[in-house]
Write a protein that holds these residues in place. Structure first.
Motif, mmCIF file in Angstrom:
data_model
loop_
_atom_site.group_PDB
_atom_site.id
_atom_site.type_symbol
_atom_site.label_atom_id
_atom_site.label_comp_id
_atom_site.label_asym_id
_atom_site.label_seq_id
_atom_site.Cartn_x
_atom_site.Cartn_y
_atom_site.Cartn_z
ATOM 1 N N THR A 114 12.097 16.064 0.946
ATOM 2 C CA THR A 114 13.513 15.729 1.016
ATOM 3 C C THR A 114 13.767 14.774 2.181
ATOM 4 O O THR A 114 13.329 15.029 3.314
ATOM 5 N N GLY A 115 14.431 13.690 1.893
ATOM 6 C CA GLY A 115 14.726 12.702 2.929
ATOM 7 C C GLY A 115 13.683 11.618 3.058
ATOM 8 O O GLY A 115 13.905 10.620 3.758
ATOM 9 N N VAL A 116 12.529 11.817 2.417
ATOM 10 C CA VAL A 116 11.494 10.774 2.434
ATOM 11 C C VAL A 116 11.877 9.698 1.411
ATOM 12 O O VAL A 116 12.126 10.000 0.236
ATOM 13 N N THR A 117 11.956 8.473 1.837
ATOM 14 C CA THR A 117 12.379 7.384 0.950
ATOM 15 C C THR A 117 11.458 6.179 1.111
ATOM 16 O O THR A 117 10.662 6.082 2.048
ATOM 17 N N VAL A 118 11.610 5.268 0.193
ATOM 18 C CA VAL A 118 10.903 3.993 0.247
ATOM 19 C C VAL A 118 11.875 2.911 -0.195
ATOM 20 O O VAL A 118 12.665 3.119 -1.117
ATOM 21 N N SER B 235 0.813 -1.216 0.000
ATOM 22 C CA SER B 235 0.000 0.000 0.000
ATOM 23 C C SER B 235 0.844 1.262 0.000
ATOM 24 O O SER B 235 0.313 2.364 -0.237
ATOM 25 N N ASP B 236 2.145 1.150 0.272
ATOM 26 C CA ASP B 236 2.999 2.342 0.289
ATOM 27 C C ASP B 236 3.593 2.638 -1.078
ATOM 28 O O ASP B 236 4.450 3.522 -1.212
ATOM 29 N N LEU B 237 3.150 1.889 -2.096
ATOM 30 C CA LEU B 237 3.587 2.134 -3.464
ATOM 31 C C LEU B 237 2.361 2.305 -4.356
ATOM 32 O O LEU B 237 1.283 1.778 -4.064
ATOM 33 N N VAL B 238 2.522 3.036 -5.448
ATOM 34 C CA VAL B 238 1.410 3.271 -6.362
ATOM 35 C C VAL B 238 1.911 3.159 -7.797
ATOM 36 O O VAL B 238 3.045 3.547 -8.106
ATOM 37 N N VAL B 239 1.057 2.605 -8.667
ATOM 38 C CA VAL B 239 1.382 2.442 -10.088
ATOM 39 C C VAL B 239 0.840 3.625 -10.868
ATOM 40 O O VAL B 239 -0.327 4.018 -10.703
ATOM 41 N N LEU B 240 1.687 4.183 -11.733
ATOM 42 C CA LEU B 240 1.285 5.268 -12.622
ATOM 43 C C LEU B 240 1.736 4.949 -14.043
ATOM 44 O O LEU B 240 2.605 4.106 -14.261
ATOM 45 N N ILE C 197 5.870 4.649 -7.876
ATOM 46 C CA ILE C 197 6.484 5.655 -7.006
ATOM 47 C C ILE C 197 5.902 5.515 -5.601
ATOM 48 O O ILE C 197 4.916 4.797 -5.381
ATOM 49 N N SER C 198 6.497 6.209 -4.692
ATOM 50 C CA SER C 198 6.043 6.204 -3.305
ATOM 51 C C SER C 198 4.622 6.754 -3.210
ATOM 52 O O SER C 198 4.305 7.801 -3.783
ATOM 53 N N ALA C 199 3.755 6.057 -2.485
ATOM 54 C CA ALA C 199 2.384 6.536 -2.289
ATOM 55 C C ALA C 199 2.387 7.866 -1.527
ATOM 56 O O ALA C 199 1.556 8.749 -1.790
ATOM 57 N N GLN C 200 3.333 8.022 -0.574
ATOM 58 C CA GLN C 200 3.412 9.277 0.174
ATOM 59 C C GLN C 200 3.769 10.430 -0.746
ATOM 60 O O GLN C 200 3.179 11.515 -0.670
ATOM 61 N N GLY C 201 4.751 10.190 -1.634
ATOM 62 C CA GLY C 201 5.133 11.230 -2.572
ATOM 63 C C GLY C 201 4.002 11.599 -3.507
ATOM 64 O O GLY C 201 3.750 12.784 -3.780
ATOM 65 N N TYR C 202 3.286 10.592 -4.015
ATOM 66 C CA TYR C 202 2.179 10.846 -4.942
ATOM 67 C C TYR C 202 1.072 11.638 -4.248
ATOM 68 O O TYR C 202 0.547 12.612 -4.814
ATOM 69 N N ALA C 203 0.708 11.232 -3.039
ATOM 70 C CA ALA C 203 -0.343 11.947 -2.318
ATOM 71 C C ALA C 203 0.060 13.398 -2.054
ATOM 72 O O ALA C 203 -0.775 14.316 -2.124
ATOM 73 N N THR C 204 1.333 13.613 -1.774
ATOM 74 C CA THR C 204 1.802 14.975 -1.527
ATOM 75 C C THR C 204 1.676 15.833 -2.788
ATOM 76 O O THR C 204 1.284 17.017 -2.710
#
Length: 980
Positions: free
Chosen positions: A830-834, A768-773, A784-791
């Motif tokens: 910045t610094g957020v990773t998966v 769930s922490d990843l998303v397909v685009l 990509i990271s689900a957190q990054g996409y939501a942001t």
């Protein structure tokens, strides 16, 4: 009751009432024997290049003569699965097929790939063949060997060998027969043969067949029956024996089919919907266009939707062109697996010419020299709807190309090019609905020369030595416009037309439009830039030296040692795909010098690696086998053979299909396969000859099995390790003279080795922490990271000027927002990773907006594709002898087959599971031997079970839908045979 023949070319041991042969046995009743005789005869085979009873051959082999093929209703190659243990068969997505023995077949897709199961006719290896199209006629027998072969046959085969041995002319005897068949689906079939002696030393045999029937499926758009057949074949063979030491034959065979056969079946999908929100954040209409992958990973039985066209190359670029505003397939799917929707009916054509000659010369009474040569030409072309689903949304009457960025000028260009939303595609015709078709075609030419020397000494030692040279060429786009693989879509044509109207602004120049002719008449040139065309012109030069030695250690113990040296040289032209490629790229003075189908040198590479426009690969290997066979005197059997063998098998590597010019998406080469095979077996005759019981156990250690996966519309092949083990039990029982029961059981266990790979239909691996685009450049997918996409979605809500920026996340084109690192900093990421696992099994770390291929799965322990754990067959036949009904005899027969669940891919996902299936055939035959007449009523698949025999997953740019392949529905009819 039986009919005898003294022909040296009919290799049945005694006259047969029934020539069934899972072990190749014939159920024989001598005319002089009492009615309760229950002794089984045996079929003689040439598996080891000498005539032997099949019960004496220390190889797992099944053989069927013409009578057995007819009685068991084995009409062609696909039917053989119902009579041989641990065999599976399915059609392929690109005009081919996959005939698998013990889980080993052809799971790769490459012009340069070799088959795991060697297909032979009269011992000649046929690289291109018509096994899944043509029907058997006038066969002496069919032999199928299970396990690696290479020291007896001219071409390496890691899975086994299929060998069709045609009936040869008979000296000094007139013979003939003709069979006419009528059945449901308007079936009309006729086949026959005529044998004519010319003097005492020459004879000619003519044989042929013709089949016509209506289709098993329906095109609901045209209302036409499709997947029908109209095909024929004929063969002329001349045989001569000028002296006692010299004999030979020459055969000419031709096959042709032209009809509306379906290459692939129904398209299945569980729709991947567009995301209107994510993590509670609304997604704009423009940003929604990258949120669907087309179809989801669900069991085949749950796939009840149409594809989401937004996720496909044609549908997505249709939105870019202004033709569509979203999904073109919005209605519920038609769930009937034998109904499709297409603007045009499928077209199918195939032909093959095969010339074969064999000469045998007895050098001495114990040395025979044999020459076997052949020449063949083969070709096929299949045209059908790419999706087999009709769109429900018409093109926009007033469209805005490039999302309205061109303003009123764009709207004017749209109206000028597509008035009322009608796209005038020079190949597909005029339509205001989304259309996509594909074309799969190929031509080939092959020559073989084989020389063999074999001994028949009286002493303990004998040998069989051979050498073979083979040259094979395939795919010549200069001589055939349908060679290769096309995807033709009117939305792609429309975007090319918009590009040209804008002076080449989209693609860097004018894209040539192929207006040479229509899809129906197949007169298009193949040189246009408005479609995808993959071409792999290929040449193979192969030389091998092989042989076996046999030594009788004692009267009942024999040792066999075989060796083989093989050298394969493969060459494939580098012809990049040229969708949307401007003509200037390959124009005069360019590396391709004026044509997109000319080879293109790969800059900075050596000649072997494509630097001269050709990829060259050479594979050289020594393999072999060794073992013992023992015939002990066992008190509880009439005859027993025990054998054990070790074999080292090999199949050459190859060259992957072409990539777009300048791309480096995957390795251009794939590695060879190797197999270490261990096998033990026993063949037994019991109960005074009325029972035969055979068993074989095997263990395979397989290194580098070749598997394919679609990447960016191209079949890419990679290697995996696997282990297989299994057991095969075969029996025939003749409890009374008129009743015979046969059965076989195949058990198979396959287990993949430690391998990581990214499953394209589940790139996130369920996380769930990843998303397909969607990548809007190639229409492949990224993660990509689900957190990054939501942001990013949240930022769009705060600043609508960022609308559409998610369309650039996969491409990495973020220069307008300061590049990826700058954009991450702007968003506080910045610094957020998966962390994720790459395809090499290594743990990696990605930043919040860094696109990755996906999170790889460990395939260790998964099952091989096309390797059912169990196959089972049982047949029973009862004969009322002549006299029971006047001069007529009557034979009733029933055959039941079951195949357990299997997998269609190595990932073993829910979508990959193929359900188990059953088949039952019945027949009732009346025979009148004095008149040479046989009348048969028959039924195949009498319970009308619809079985999915294979499933092919397409790539990201096609929307990850699944093409399925089906068995034949229930058929029945009457066949009348006259023999003389």
């Amino acid at each position: 009751m039986s009919r005898n023949t003294d022909s040296k070319y009919v290799l049945l041991a005694g006259a047969s009432a029934l020539a069934l042969s899972f072990f190749g046995t014939a159920y024989a009743q001598e005319e002089t024997a009492p009615d309760d005789s229950r002794r089984l005869g045996t079929v003689t085979v040439t598996t080891q290049k000498v005539e032997q009873s099949i019960q004496d051959v220390p190889i797992a082999v099944s053989a069927f003569d013409e009578e057995a093929l007819n009685k068991m209703q084995l009409s062609g190659g696909p039917d053989l699965v119902k009579s041989i243990p641990n065999v599976s068969f399915t059609k392929g997505n690109f005009n081919g097929f996959n005939f698998k023995i013990r889980g080993i077949g052809a799971d790769l897709v490459a012009q340069s790939g070799d088959a795991g199961v060697g297909i032979h006719q009269n011992d000649v290896p046929l690289t291109a063949n018509r096994l899944f199209e043509a029907e058997f006629f006038d066969m002496e027998r069919i032999e199928v060997l299970r396990g690696p072969q290479g020291t007896l046959y001219g071409r390496n085969a890691t899975g086994g060998v299929f060998n069709a041995i045609t009936a040869k002319p008979v000296l000094e005897e007139y013979q003939g027969n003709v069979t006419a068949t009528l059945g449901n689906y308007g079936t009309k079939k006729i086949k026959g043969m005529l044998n004519v002696p010319i003097g005492e030393k020459v004879a000619v045999r003519l044989a042929g067949n013709y089949l016509e029937r209506s289709g098993y499926a329906t095109n609901t758009v045209t209302g036409e029956s499709i997947d029908g057949r109209e095909l024929y074949g004929y063969r002329a063979t001349i045989l001569a024996e000028p002296t006692e030491r010299l004999r030979g034959w020459l055969s000419y065979e031709y096959f042709e089919e032209e009809d509306n056969r379906l290459r692939s079946g129904k398209q299945l999908c569980t729709k991947s919907p567009l995301k209107t929100s994510f993590a509670g954040i609304p997604v704009s209409a423009l940003d929604q266009t990258v949120t669907s992958q087309g179809c989801l990973d669900t069991p085949l039985a749950d796939m009840k939707d149409r594809l989401n066209s937004v996720a496909t190359l044609g549908g997505g670029l249709g939105i870019t062109a202004g033709l569509l505003s979203g999904d073109a397939f919005t209605q519920p799917a038609n769930l009937n697996l034998r109904q499709i929707e297409s603007a045009f009916d499928p077209q199918y054509y195939a032909d093959q010419t095969l010339i074969t000659g064999k000469v045998e010369f007895d050098v001495t009474d114990s040395l025979k020299l044999t020459y076997l040569g052949s020449y063949s030409e083969s070709g096929s072309v299949s045209i059908e709807d790419y999706n087999k689903q009709s769109p429900t949304i018409a093109f926009n009457a007033n469209g805005q190309p490039l999302f309205g960025t061109l303003g009123p000028a764009g709207a004017a260009i749209y109206q000028a090019l597509f008035p009322g939303g009608v796209v005038n595609d020079p190949i597909l015709g005029a339509s205001n609905f989304f259309r996509t078709f594909d074309v799969a075609g190929g031509t080939s030419e092959q020559t073989t020369h084989e020389l063999r020397l074999q001994s028949s000494f009286d002493g303990p030692f004998n040998f069989n030595l051979g050498v073979i040279a083979m040259d094979f060429e395939a795919i010549d786009p200069a001589s055939s416009n349908t060679d290769g693989y096309y995807v033709i879509s009117n939305s792609l044509t429309a975007l090319a037309q918009i590009n040209n109207a804008l002076g080449g602004a989209l693609f860097g120049g004018q894209v040539p439009i192929d207006s040479g002719g229509s899809l129906v008449d197949q007169s298009f040139t193949g040189l246009g830039g408005q479609y995808f065309r993959s071409l792999s012109p290929y040449e193979l030069s192969s030389v091998a030296v092989f042989g076996e030695g046999y030594y009788d250690i004692t009267d009942n113990l024999k040792a066999t040692v075989g060796l083989r040296y093989t050298k394969d040289e493969k060459t494939q032209a580098n012809v990049p795909t040229y969708l949307f490629t401007p003509g200037v790229v390959y124009g005069p003075g360019s590396p391709q010098n004026g044509s997109p189908i000319n080879p293109r040198p790969v800059a900075g590479q050596t000649p072997d690696a494509g630097g001269d426009g050709y990829f060259d690969a050479s594979f050289e290997e020594v393999t072999g086998r060794a073992g013992l066979d023992w015939r002990p005197d066992v008190g509880f059997t009439d005859d027993t053979l025990l054998y054990g063998f070790y074999s080292r098998g090999y199949k050459g590597g190859g060259i992957n299909p072409p990539q777009p010019a300048g791309a480096n998406l995957f390795s251009q080469f794939f590695d060879p396969e190797f197999i270490d095979a261990f096998e033990i077996g026993t063949k037994n005759t019991l109960a005074n000859g009325s029972l035969q019981l055979n068993a074989t156990g095997f263990y395979y250690d397989y290194q580098g099995y070749q598997i394919t996966q679609i990447i960016n519309r191209t079949s890419v092949n990679f290697n995996i390790d696997t282990k297989l083990k299994g057991l095969e039990i075969e029996t025939i029982w003749n409890p009374v003279s008129t009743f015979v029961v046969n059965a076989n059981l195949g058990l198979l266990d396959s287990e993949l080795g430690d391998l990581y790979s990214i499953d394209v239909i589940d790139r996130t691996n369920g996380r769930s922490d990843l998303v397909v685009l969607k990548n809007t450049s190639s229409y492949s997918n990224c993660v990509i990271s689900a957190q990054g996409y939501a942001t990013v979605l949240g930022a769009i809500q705060m600043n609508p000027a960022l609308t559409g920026i998610t369309r650039n996340l996969c491409t990495g084109d973020l220069a307008a927002v300061g590049g990826r690192a700058g954009f991450e900093a702007l968003l506080g990421l910045t610094g957020v990773t998966v962390t994720y696992t790459d395809a090499n099994g290594n743990t990696q770390t990605a930043t919040a907006l860094q696109p990755i291929e996906g999170d790889a799965k460990n395939l260790k322990g998964n099952s091989m594709p096309g390797a059912p754990e169990m196959t089972f067959n049982i047949g029973a036949e009862y004969t009322w002898l002549p006299g029971s009904f006047g001069d007529w005899g009557l034979t009733g027969r029933v055959d039941y087959y079951r195949q357990s669940d299997s997998m269609s891919r190595v990932y073993n996902s829910p979508r990959d599971k193929l359900p188990s299936w059953d088949n039952m055939n019945v027949s009732l035959a009346f025979t009148h031997d004095p008149a040479g007449v046989r009348v048969e009523l028959f039924g195949k698949n009498i319970f009308d079970e619809t079985a999915i025999t294979g499933a092919y997953l397409t790539d990201d740019s096609s929307g990850l839908y699944t093409n399925i392949f089906l068995n034949e529905p229930r058929t029945y009819g009457i066949a009348v045979t006259k023999s003389w």
